[in-house]
Design a protein around this motif. Structure first.
Motif, PDB file in Angstrom:
ATOM      1  N   CYS A   1      -4.336   1.790 -12.434  1.00 11.83           N
ATOM      2  CA  CYS A   1      -3.072   1.102 -12.706  1.00 11.83           C
ATOM      3  C   CYS A   1      -2.933   0.877 -14.208  1.00 11.83           C
ATOM      4  O   CYS A   1      -3.802   0.284 -14.840  1.00 11.83           O
ATOM      5  CB  CYS A   1      -3.038  -0.244 -11.991  1.00 11.83           C
ATOM      6  SG  CYS A   1      -3.010  -0.045 -10.213  1.00 11.83           S
TER       7      CYS A   1
ATOM      8  N   HIS B   1      -1.884  -6.888  -5.559  1.00 12.98           N
ATOM      9  CA  HIS B   1      -1.394  -5.532  -5.840  1.00 12.98           C
ATOM     10  C   HIS B   1      -2.131  -4.447  -5.037  1.00 12.98           C
ATOM     11  O   HIS B   1      -1.502  -3.649  -4.332  1.00 12.98           O
ATOM     12  CB  HIS B   1      -1.462  -5.257  -7.343  1.00 12.98           C
ATOM     13  CG  HIS B   1      -0.904  -3.934  -7.746  1.00 12.98           C
ATOM     14  ND1 HIS B   1       0.368  -3.535  -7.404  1.00 12.98           N
ATOM     15  CD2 HIS B   1      -1.454  -2.895  -8.422  1.00 12.98           C
ATOM     16  CE1 HIS B   1       0.583  -2.315  -7.886  1.00 12.98           C
ATOM     17  NE2 HIS B   1      -0.503  -1.902  -8.494  1.00 12.98           N
TER      18      HIS B   1
ATOM     19  N   CYS C   1       2.809   2.574  -7.237  1.00 12.93           N
ATOM     20  CA  CYS C   1       1.451   3.133  -7.288  1.00 12.93           C
ATOM     21  C   CYS C   1       1.169   3.978  -6.048  1.00 12.93           C
ATOM     22  O   CYS C   1       0.485   4.998  -6.129  1.00 12.93           O
ATOM     23  CB  CYS C   1       0.414   2.025  -7.476  1.00 12.93           C
ATOM     24  SG  CYS C   1       0.503   1.357  -9.159  1.00 12.93           S
TER      25      CYS C   1
ATOM     26  N   TYR D   1      -7.139   7.413  -9.941  1.00 11.24           N
ATOM     27  CA  TYR D   1      -5.882   6.745 -10.295  1.00 11.24           C
ATOM     28  C   TYR D   1      -6.216   5.351 -10.826  1.00 11.24           C
ATOM     29  O   TYR D   1      -6.971   4.604 -10.199  1.00 11.24           O
ATOM     30  CB  TYR D   1      -4.980   6.608  -9.064  1.00 11.24           C
ATOM     31  CG  TYR D   1      -3.625   6.003  -9.364  1.00 11.24           C
ATOM     32  CD1 TYR D   1      -2.554   6.810  -9.738  1.00 11.24           C
ATOM     33  CD2 TYR D   1      -3.414   4.630  -9.279  1.00 11.24           C
ATOM     34  CE1 TYR D   1      -1.303   6.259 -10.027  1.00 11.24           C
ATOM     35  CE2 TYR D   1      -2.172   4.071  -9.560  1.00 11.24           C
ATOM     36  CZ  TYR D   1      -1.125   4.896  -9.935  1.00 11.24           C
ATOM     37  OH  TYR D   1       0.103   4.348 -10.221  1.00 11.24           O
TER      38      TYR D   1
ATOM     39  N   GLU E   1      -1.011  -2.264  -1.833  1.00  9.10           N
ATOM     40  CA  GLU E   1      -0.951  -0.804  -1.967  1.00  9.10           C
ATOM     41  C   GLU E   1      -1.620  -0.135  -0.763  1.00  9.10           C
ATOM     42  O   GLU E   1      -1.085   0.822  -0.207  1.00  9.10           O
ATOM     43  CB  GLU E   1      -1.703  -0.424  -3.245  1.00  9.10           C
ATOM     44  CG  GLU E   1      -0.982   0.610  -4.080  1.00  9.10           C
ATOM     45  CD  GLU E   1      -1.836   1.039  -5.260  1.00  9.10           C
ATOM     46  OE1 GLU E   1      -2.104   0.198  -6.140  1.00  9.10           O
ATOM     47  OE2 GLU E   1      -2.233   2.210  -5.291  1.00  9.10           O
TER      48      GLU E   1
HETATM   49 ZN    ZN Z   1      -0.988  -0.184  -9.454  1.00 10.69          ZN
END
Ligand code: ZN
Ligand code: AMP
Length: 488
Positions: free
Chosen positions: A34, A254, A229, A32, A258
């Motif tokens: 961003c 961020h 996210c 994954y 998360e």
């Molecule tokens: Zn993100």
């Protein structure tokens, strides 16, 4: 399993060390990254991060991993600015362009998709959007509240960092200690609704000026920046997946937030390996929209930036970027681009020579060893600059064979040729031989530019404009500089 799997080492930001890459499920990789917030056209700095992860994606594919690559598009959510306020940057841009939020995102997503094609990025497996996953975000927030790690104030929901720190380690990724942060920022704490300065919004009560508003159990509002996210990565990759990436500037807050959300909702960190790509700088300063020191990727290939006096092909830009390790800073200068252009030409020339070489009964150097060096460079935390140095070593050999000073067998030549092309094209994403100066169009363009110059010398502006406009229709931009006319 490919014979080349099993040697890869990745620098894990979570441990601060290079670690052997062992995917959770043999042969499969979930990654994954961003993606962009599409309230404006992505700049070259943004593109560097996406190009770096494209290279990482490509190498994993070359190792025969079955990769699911998820890269989101942020089209909703409030981002916290340095003063601690929650800002809807998409809504702000939409208002100034007199559009709806999703119109703005659509407009810049069309550009972003075009840039991905221009810069030869492979499409991710899916590019999910925040607005398409509001329900999932709400469900995570509900779970976090249920687990006691968030609280509701006046229609907004905040993550409770102190409560969370009793069970988990806040700061596990960034190394920031909550207590130290408290000392640093005590005086800045003007954020009325939060119990603690480090708490962050999971859901924000709607403001009258908000463009996009959703219903939730806490009233009408917007998701916070980080929760999308958590929702999208786990939806497509499961609660625990292999790689989570993004730019270095996203590490805190961020990615830290998360991790906190995932632990708070699901009880575990999302990813086994965290990867952070470093910044593209201009004069030592991060290229960014807010500093105004940014270049648009399309202006660079069209040669319309104010600072560079000529265009550069996307291949040269990629080559330039691959000459720096993804974890290093990289300064964007014309000298460096010119050097990259020259280097790329030398490598391309050698590759174009390779299929014309004469073979011998024996090879005068260890070709297998040379090929192995391509893999070992990339296995060492995707060290593209070392790979390029090794490709130059191979180019040197090709020139020596061509000069009769080295020899190579037919088998060795065919594997060297295949592996060089594989690493340059499939791994680094660079097309061989495509710069402006050596494309098949070059002699034709020389002729056209010459005819246009004649027309200009004769003050025949109708003809010279006709040539320029005709080329523009065909997608070719010409630019007059002090050194003559260039095209892209
Ligand atoms: Zn993100
Ligand atoms: P944003 O659209 O601001 O969320 O940024 C999209 C991605 O680009 C994020 O992964 C950022 O870390 C990355 N990014 C932003 N500025 C730069 C830069 N100057 N160099 C490299 N990556 C950047």
């Amino acid at each position: 399993m490919s014979s080349h799997q099993g040697n890869l080492k990745i620098y894990n930001s979570l441990s601060g060390q290079k670690e052997k890459f062992e995917p959770i499920q043999t042969g499969f990789v979930g990654m994954y990254v961003c993606g962009p917030t599409l309230y404006s056209e992505p700049h070259m700095g943004n593109m560097r991060t996406f190009i770096n992860f494209d290279m990482i994606f490509r190498y994993l594919l070359q190792l025969d991993y079955n990769v699911k690559y998820v890269r989101n598009i942020t089209d909703a959510g409030h981002i916290t600015n340095s003063a601690g306020d929650e800002v809807d940057s998409i809504g702000k841009a939409a208002k100034s362009e007199k559009m709806q939020s999703l119109e703005i995102v659509y407009k810049y997503n069309v550009k972003f998709q075009e840039l991905q094609r221009i810069y030869n990025l492979l499409p991710p497996s899916i590019e999910p959007t925040a607005t398409g996953h509001i329900q999932e975000q709400i469900e995570h927030i509900e779970k976090i509240i249920e687990n006691g790690f968030a609280y509701v104030v006046n229609g907004s929901v905040y993550f409770d960092v102190k409560k969370y720190s009793e069970k988990f380690e806040y700061g596990i990724l960034s190394g920031r200690k909550v207590d130290e942060l408290a000392e640093e920022t005590r005086t800045l704490n003007a954020q009325g609704e939060k119990r603690f300065f480090a708490d962050f919004a999971l859901w924000k009560k709607a403001n009258p000026e908000d463009m996009q508003i959703w219903r939730s159990p806490w009233g009408n509002g917007n998701p916070g920046w980080h929760i999308e996210c958590t929702a999208m990565s786990t939806k497509y990759l499961g609660n625990h997946f292999d790689i989570h990436g993004g730019g270095m500037d996203l590490k805190f807050p961020h990615h830290e937030d998360e991790i906190a959300q995932n632990c708070g909702s699901l009880g575990c960190t999302p990813a086994k390996y965290w990867m952070h790509a470093n910044m593209l700088n201009v004069n030592g300063q991060k290229m960014s929209k807010s500093l105004g020191n940014f270049f648009l990727p399309k202006e660079i290939v069209e040669g319309t930036t104010a600072l560079f006096d000529k265009p550069y092909s996307p291949n040269v830009i990629r080559f330039f970027m691959m000459q720096a390790h993804y974890r290093s800073n990289l300064d964007f200068t014309q000298d460096a681009l010119n050097a990259a252009e020259k280097g790329f030409s030398r490598l391309s020339d050698a590759l174009q020579l390779i299929d014309k070489l004469t073979v011998s009964p024996t090879s005068s150097f260890d070709v297998k060893d040379l090929i192995t060096s391509f893999y070992s460079a990339m296995d060492d935390d995707f060290n593209a600059p070392i790979l390029i140095a090794n490709l130059f070593e191979a180019a040197k050999r090709i020139n020596l064979i061509n000069d009769g000073k080295d020899t190579i067998t037919k088998e060795d030549l065919s594997s060297l040729s295949a592996e060089m092309k594989r690493f340059l094209q499939d791994v680094l994403g660079i097309e061989i031989g495509v710069t402006n100066s050596d494309s098949k169009l070059a002699p034709v363009m020389d002729l056209v530019i010459d005819l246009r110059q004649q027309a200009r010398d004769n003050k025949d502006w109708t003809t010279s404009d006709k040539i320029r406009d005709g080329l523009a229709t065909a997608g070719i931009v010409i630019k007059d500089t002090k050194d003559g006319t260039s095209w892209s």
